[in-house]
Design an enzyme around this catalytic site. Structure first.
Site, PDB file in Angstrom:
ATOM      1  N   CYS A   1       0.913  -1.407   0.035  1.00  0.00           N
ATOM      2  CA  CYS A   1      -0.012  -0.162  -0.266  1.00  0.00           C
ATOM      3  C   CYS A   1       0.860   1.225  -0.007  1.00  0.00           C
ATOM      4  O   CYS A   1       1.263   1.904   1.037  1.00  0.00           O
ATOM      5  CB  CYS A   1      -0.905  -0.030   1.109  1.00  0.00           C
ATOM      6  SG  CYS A   1      -1.770  -1.721   1.471  1.00  0.00           S
TER       7      CYS A   1
ATOM      8  N   SER B   1       2.298   8.982  -8.608  1.00  0.00           N
ATOM      9  CA  SER B   1       4.107   8.854  -9.137  1.00  0.00           C
ATOM     10  C   SER B   1       4.834   9.671  -8.044  1.00  0.00           C
ATOM     11  O   SER B   1       6.109   9.288  -7.625  1.00  0.00           O
ATOM     12  CB  SER B   1       4.286   9.785 -10.781  1.00  0.00           C
ATOM     13  OG  SER B   1       3.736   9.174 -11.489  1.00  0.00           O
TER      14      SER B   1
ATOM     15  N   ASP C   1      12.486  -1.713  -7.326  1.00  0.00           N
ATOM     16  CA  ASP C   1      13.540  -2.004  -8.110  1.00  0.00           C
ATOM     17  C   ASP C   1      13.540  -3.512  -8.596  1.00  0.00           C
ATOM     18  O   ASP C   1      13.703  -3.777  -9.816  1.00  0.00           O
ATOM     19  CB  ASP C   1      14.844  -1.917  -7.519  1.00  0.00           C
ATOM     20  CG  ASP C   1      15.385  -0.434  -7.292  1.00  0.00           C
ATOM     21  OD1 ASP C   1      14.717   0.045  -7.925  1.00  0.00           O
ATOM     22  OD2 ASP C   1      16.320  -0.500  -6.562  1.00  0.00           O
TER      23      ASP C   1
ATOM     24  N   GLN D   1      -3.558  -5.177 -35.401  1.00  0.00           N
ATOM     25  CA  GLN D   1      -3.557  -4.707 -36.946  1.00  0.00           C
ATOM     26  C   GLN D   1      -3.501  -5.788 -37.994  1.00  0.00           C
ATOM     27  O   GLN D   1      -4.213  -5.892 -38.703  1.00  0.00           O
ATOM     28  CB  GLN D   1      -2.267  -3.736 -37.052  1.00  0.00           C
ATOM     29  CG  GLN D   1      -2.296  -2.757 -38.310  1.00  0.00           C
ATOM     30  CD  GLN D   1      -3.221  -1.846 -38.253  1.00  0.00           C
ATOM     31  OE1 GLN D   1      -3.926  -1.392 -37.344  1.00  0.00           O
ATOM     32  NE2 GLN D   1      -3.720  -1.298 -39.470  1.00  0.00           N
TER      33      GLN D   1
ATOM     34  N   GLY E   1      -6.751  -7.166 -38.427  1.00  0.00           N
ATOM     35  CA  GLY E   1      -7.895  -6.483 -39.110  1.00  0.00           C
ATOM     36  C   GLY E   1      -9.088  -6.434 -38.359  1.00  0.00           C
ATOM     37  O   GLY E   1      -8.805  -6.219 -37.271  1.00  0.00           O
TER      38      GLY E   1
ATOM     39  N   GLU F   1       3.140   0.264 -11.292  1.00  0.00           N
ATOM     40  CA  GLU F   1       4.747   0.128 -10.500  1.00  0.00           C
ATOM     41  C   GLU F   1       5.767   1.208 -11.342  1.00  0.00           C
ATOM     42  O   GLU F   1       6.869   0.684 -11.585  1.00  0.00           O
ATOM     43  CB  GLU F   1       5.216  -1.396 -10.871  1.00  0.00           C
ATOM     44  CG  GLU F   1       4.590  -2.426  -9.980  1.00  0.00           C
ATOM     45  CD  GLU F   1       5.183  -3.656  -9.420  1.00  0.00           C
ATOM     46  OE1 GLU F   1       6.322  -3.606  -9.764  1.00  0.00           O
ATOM     47  OE2 GLU F   1       4.472  -4.569  -9.424  1.00  0.00           O
TER      48      GLU F   1
ATOM     49  N   THR G   1       5.268   4.694 -13.613  1.00  0.00           N
ATOM     50  CA  THR G   1       4.923   5.052 -15.282  1.00  0.00           C
ATOM     51  C   THR G   1       6.081   5.070 -16.060  1.00  0.00           C
ATOM     52  O   THR G   1       7.359   5.155 -15.575  1.00  0.00           O
ATOM     53  CB  THR G   1       3.983   6.271 -15.586  1.00  0.00           C
ATOM     54  OG1 THR G   1       5.116   7.480 -14.882  1.00  0.00           O
ATOM     55  CG2 THR G   1       2.834   6.425 -14.766  1.00  0.00           C
TER      56      THR G   1
ATOM     57  N   GLN H   1       7.212   7.555 -17.727  1.00  0.00           N
ATOM     58  CA  GLN H   1       7.829   8.657 -17.498  1.00  0.00           C
ATOM     59  C   GLN H   1       8.369   8.723 -16.186  1.00  0.00           C
ATOM     60  O   GLN H   1       9.448   9.299 -15.998  1.00  0.00           O
ATOM     61  CB  GLN H   1       6.727   9.991 -17.189  1.00  0.00           C
ATOM     62  CG  GLN H   1       6.135  10.252 -18.697  1.00  0.00           C
ATOM     63  CD  GLN H   1       5.079   9.005 -19.285  1.00  0.00           C
ATOM     64  OE1 GLN H   1       4.515   8.192 -18.680  1.00  0.00           O
ATOM     65  NE2 GLN H   1       5.230   8.869 -20.599  1.00  0.00           N
TER      66      GLN H   1
HETATM   67  N1  COS Z   1      16.712   1.983  -3.477  1.00  0.00           N
HETATM   68  C1  COS Z   1      17.120   2.530  -2.433  1.00  0.00           C
HETATM   69  N2  COS Z   1      17.058   4.077  -2.257  1.00  0.00           N
HETATM   70  C2  COS Z   1      16.181   4.653  -3.001  1.00  0.00           C
HETATM   71  C3  COS Z   1      16.057   4.373  -4.261  1.00  0.00           C
HETATM   72  C4  COS Z   1      16.269   2.842  -4.571  1.00  0.00           C
HETATM   73  N3  COS Z   1      16.211   2.489  -5.647  1.00  0.00           N
HETATM   74  N4  COS Z   1      15.489   5.260  -4.810  1.00  0.00           N
HETATM   75  C5  COS Z   1      15.616   6.272  -4.203  1.00  0.00           C
HETATM   76  N5  COS Z   1      15.975   6.071  -2.997  1.00  0.00           N
HETATM   77  C6  COS Z   1      16.213   7.037  -1.744  1.00  0.00           C
HETATM   78  C7  COS Z   1      17.035   7.856  -2.111  1.00  0.00           C
HETATM   79  O1  COS Z   1      18.520   7.618  -2.016  1.00  0.00           O
HETATM   80  C8  COS Z   1      16.716   9.079  -1.181  1.00  0.00           C
HETATM   81  O2  COS Z   1      17.463   8.718  -0.009  1.00  0.00           O
HETATM   82  P1  COS Z   1      18.507   9.823   0.670  1.00  0.00           P
HETATM   83  O3  COS Z   1      17.559  11.140   0.923  1.00  0.00           O
HETATM   84  O4  COS Z   1      18.846   9.430   2.056  1.00  0.00           O
HETATM   85  O5  COS Z   1      19.322  10.232  -0.494  1.00  0.00           O
HETATM   86  C9  COS Z   1      15.183   8.674  -0.971  1.00  0.00           C
HETATM   87  O6  COS Z   1      14.978   7.299  -1.154  1.00  0.00           O
HETATM   88  C10 COS Z   1      14.403   9.491  -1.620  1.00  0.00           C
HETATM   89  O7  COS Z   1      14.736   9.518  -2.978  1.00  0.00           O
HETATM   90  P2  COS Z   1      14.431  10.605  -4.017  1.00  0.00           P
HETATM   91  O8  COS Z   1      14.857  12.046  -3.637  1.00  0.00           O
HETATM   92  O9  COS Z   1      14.867  10.087  -5.384  1.00  0.00           O
HETATM   93  O10 COS Z   1      12.747  10.549  -4.093  1.00  0.00           O
HETATM   94  P3  COS Z   1      11.810  11.412  -5.253  1.00  0.00           P
HETATM   95  O11 COS Z   1      10.610  11.959  -4.276  1.00  0.00           O
HETATM   96  O12 COS Z   1      12.570  12.408  -6.044  1.00  0.00           O
HETATM   97  O13 COS Z   1      11.359  10.587  -6.306  1.00  0.00           O
HETATM   98  C11 COS Z   1      10.659   8.368  -7.555  1.00  0.00           C
HETATM   99  C12 COS Z   1      11.648   9.254  -6.274  1.00  0.00           C
HETATM  100  C13 COS Z   1       9.996   9.434  -8.363  1.00  0.00           C
HETATM  101  C14 COS Z   1      11.910   7.606  -8.054  1.00  0.00           C
HETATM  102  C15 COS Z   1       9.617   7.748  -6.695  1.00  0.00           C
HETATM  103  O14 COS Z   1       8.611   8.425  -6.188  1.00  0.00           O
HETATM  104  C16 COS Z   1       8.875   6.571  -7.561  1.00  0.00           C
HETATM  105  O15 COS Z   1       9.607   5.750  -7.712  1.00  0.00           O
HETATM  106  N6  COS Z   1       7.661   7.014  -7.927  1.00  0.00           N
HETATM  107  C17 COS Z   1       6.685   6.057  -8.432  1.00  0.00           C
HETATM  108  C18 COS Z   1       6.068   5.279  -7.637  1.00  0.00           C
HETATM  109  C19 COS Z   1       5.753   3.940  -8.242  1.00  0.00           C
HETATM  110  O16 COS Z   1       6.350   3.474  -8.911  1.00  0.00           O
HETATM  111  N7  COS Z   1       4.520   3.886  -8.047  1.00  0.00           N
HETATM  112  C20 COS Z   1       3.673   2.551  -8.353  1.00  0.00           C
HETATM  113  C21 COS Z   1       2.718   2.009  -7.457  1.00  0.00           C
HETATM  114  S1  COS Z   1       3.533   1.171  -6.130  1.00  0.00           S
HETATM  115  S2  COS Z   1       3.297  -0.485  -7.058  1.00  0.00           S
END
Ligand code: COS
Length: 390
Positions: free
Chosen positions: A123, A131, A243, A339, A342, A366, A368, A370
Site C-alpha cells: 500500500c 508518481s 527495483d 493490426q 484487421g 509500478e 509509469t 515517465q
Molecule cells: N533504492 C534505495 N533507495 C532509494 C531508491 C532505490 N531504488 N530510490 C530512491 N532511494 C532513496 C534515495 O536515495 C533518497 O534517500 P536519501 O535522501 O537518504 O538520499 C530517498 O530514497 C528519496 O529518493 P528521491 O529523492 O529520489 O525521491 P523522489 O521523491 O525525488 O522520487 C521517485 C523518487 C519519483 C523515483 C519515486 O517517487 C517513484 O518511484 N515514484 C513512482 C512510484 C511508483 O512506482 N508507484 C507505483 C505504485 S506502487 S506498486
C-alpha cells in the site's frame, strides 16, 4: 538452498504445459466472472508459485530472480490475471520483509505467504500521491508504544483477498518527503480497516484492485519492517522492493508480448486474402519481425538485469530501463497484433482484443514510463556529475 537447475527447468516446463492445458482454456471464464477460478488458484498454489521468491528456509522455492523471470516468460503467455493473484506474494507484498524485515517478521509471515495461505499487498499509492510517492499523506501517529495509522490507499492490487498489508505511512510529521515515512506490516483483520469494492478496469479482469481506508488502525512499533530502528526508512524499503518488482514486471511484459505474437502469427498463417495466406505479405512480415526482435531485446535485458540483481548489484537504473522498454514494447506488439488481425482484431471473439486492453496497464503501474525515464536520466546525470567532480 534454492532449487537446483534441473528442478527449475522442470518447473518451467511444467508451467509451460499448465499454461497451454489449463490457464489459456480458463481465460474466458476468468473474464466472465471477473475472478480467477478457485481450482486454478489451487493449482498455482500446489505448484509452489506463491513462493517463487521467498527463500527456502521460510518455505518458498527460493529461486534466483533470473529463474523467476524465466517462469514469468512462460506463465504470462496466459492472461496476466493469473500472474496477478500470485504477483504480490512474490513481489511487492513480500519483498519488503525479505529485504529489510527482522528475523521474527520473516518467520511469522513468509511461510504463509509462500504457501499462498496468506495474500500480501503493498500500500503505497494514495488518491493524491501516485508518481510522487514521497508526498503520501497517510499518517502513523505515536500513541504510547503503538502507532495509529490513518489514511486512504488507492488501486491496491489484491486488496480484497489480502490478509497482510505493507502500509507506507508518515511516522515523522516534522520530516518532509521521503524521510518521514515508515513501512508497517498491518494484518487485514486489525480493527479500523475498510476495503472498498474492487475497481472496474479497462482490462485485466480477474485481477483485483481496491481502495483501502485506515482509520486509527493500531499497530505496535514492532510492526515496522525491520523493527523500530528502521523507523523513517520505509520509503527506501519501498524503492528497493520496486527495483526488483520492475525487473519482474519486465518479464511479465515479455510473456504477454510472446502470446500476442503467437496469436498474430497463427492468425496470419490462417487468414487468406488476395489468394494467399496474409503471412506471405511482406508488410505483415515486417510487423511480425519487428515484434519478434523487440521481444528478444526485452528478454535479453530482463535476464541481464536479473542476473545482476542475483549477483548482488544495485541496479535501479537498469531495472527502470527494463520496465520502460518491456512495457512500451508490449504496447507496440499488442498494437501490431490487432493490426494483423484487421477487423477481427477489434472483435471480442478473438483474444487479441482483450490482450490489447490488458497490456495497456503495463506502461502505468509500478511506475509509469515517465517515472522510469526520470530515474534513468537522474542516474546518468548523477554518475556524470560524480565523474567530473561536480
Ligand atoms: N533504492 C534505495 N533507495 C532509494 C531508491 C532505490 N531504488 N530510490 C530512491 N532511494 C532513496 C534515495 O536515495 C533518497 O534517500 P536519501 O535522501 O537518504 O538520499 C530517498 O530514497 C528519496 O529518493 P528521491 O529523492 O529520489 O525521491 P523522489 O521523491 O525525488 O522520487 C521517485 C523518487 C519519483 C523515483 C519515486 O517517487 C517513484 O518511484 N515514484 C513512482 C512510484 C511508483 O512506482 N508507484 C507505483 C505504485 S506502487 S506498486
Amino acid at each position: 538452498m534454492p532449487l537446483d537447475e534441473g528442478l527449475t527447468l522442470e518447473l518451467t516446463e511444467t508451467v509451460r504445459r499448465v499454461v497451454e492445458e489449463r490457464l489459456i482454456p480458463a481465460e474466458e471464464q476468468t473474464v466472465a466472472e471477473d475472478k480467477v477460478p478457485d481450482e486454478i488458484r489451487a493449482l498455482l498454489r500446489d505448484l509452489g508459485l506463491f513462493g517463487i521468491s521467498v527463500p527456502e528456509s521460510y518455505g518458498g522455492l527460493g529461486l534466483p530472480l533470473e529463474a523467476e523471470t524465466r517462469l514469468m516468460f512462460e506463465l504470462c503467455r496466459a492472461s496476466v490475471a493469473f500472474r496477478s493473484i500470485l504477483g504480490t506474494n512474490n513481489g511487492i507484498g513480500s519483498q519488503g520483509i525479505v529485504i529489510d524485515g527482522t528475523e521474527a517478521q520473516k518467520r511469522h509471515y513468509l511461510p504463509r505467504i509462500a504457501s499462498g495461505e496468506l495474500i500480501a499487498s503493498f500500500c503505497l499509492t494514495e488518491p493524491d500521491s501516485g508518481s510522487d510517492a514521497a508526498s503520501l499523506r497517510s499518517v502513523a501517529r505515536t500513541d504510547g508504544d503503538d502507532f495509529l495509522i490513518s489514511g486512504t490507499k488507492r488501486y491496491i492490487t489484491n486488496a480484497p483477498e489480502a490478509g497482510l498489508f505493507t502500509v507506507m505511512a508518515r511516522s515523522e510529521p516534522d520530516q518532509p518527503g521521503a524521510k518521514g515515512i515508515s513501512a508497517f506490516l498491518v494484518e487485514a483483520e486489525t480493527p479500523g480497516i475498510t476495503v472498498g469494492p474492487w475497481d472496474r478496469k479497462m482490462g485485466q479482469r480477474g485481477a483485483h484492485t481496491a481502495d483501502i481506508t485506515f482509520d486509527e488502525v493500531r499497530v505496535p512499533a514492532t510492526a515496522i519492517i525491520g523493527g523500530p530502528e528502521r523507523r523513517g526508512q520505509g520509503f527506501k524499503t519501498a524503492m528497493k522492493v520496486l527495483d526488483r518488482g520492475r525487473v519482474h514486471l519486465a518479464a511479465v511484459c515479455v510473456g504477454a508480448a510472446q502470446r500476442l505474437l503467437d496469436e498474430a502469427l497463427s492468425y496470419a498463417m490462417d487468414r487468406r486474402q488476395f489468394g494467399q495466406e496474409i503471412a506471405q505479405f511482406q508488410l505483415i512480415q515486417a510487423m511480425l519481425a519487428d515484434s519478434q526482435a523487440e521481444i528478444y531485446a526485452a528478454r535479453c535485458m530482463t535476464i541481464d538485469a536479473a542476473r545482476r540483481i542475483d549477483a548482488g548489484e544495485k541496479i535501479p537504473m537498469l531495472a527502470s530501463c527494463c520496465k520502460m522498454f518491456a512495457s512500451e514494447m508490449v504496447g507496440r506488439v499488442a498494437d501490431r497484433a490487432v493490426q494483423i488481425h484487421g477487423g477481427a482484431g477489434y472483435m471480442a471473439d478473438y483474444p487479441v482484443e482483450r490482450l490489447y486492453r490488458d497490456a495497456r496497464l503495463f506502461r502505468i503501474y509500478e511506475g509509469t514510463t515517465q517515472i522510469q525515464q526520470l530515474v534513468i536520466a537522474r542516474a546518468l546525470i548523477s554518475e556524470a556529475s560524480e565523474a567530473i567532480g561536480r
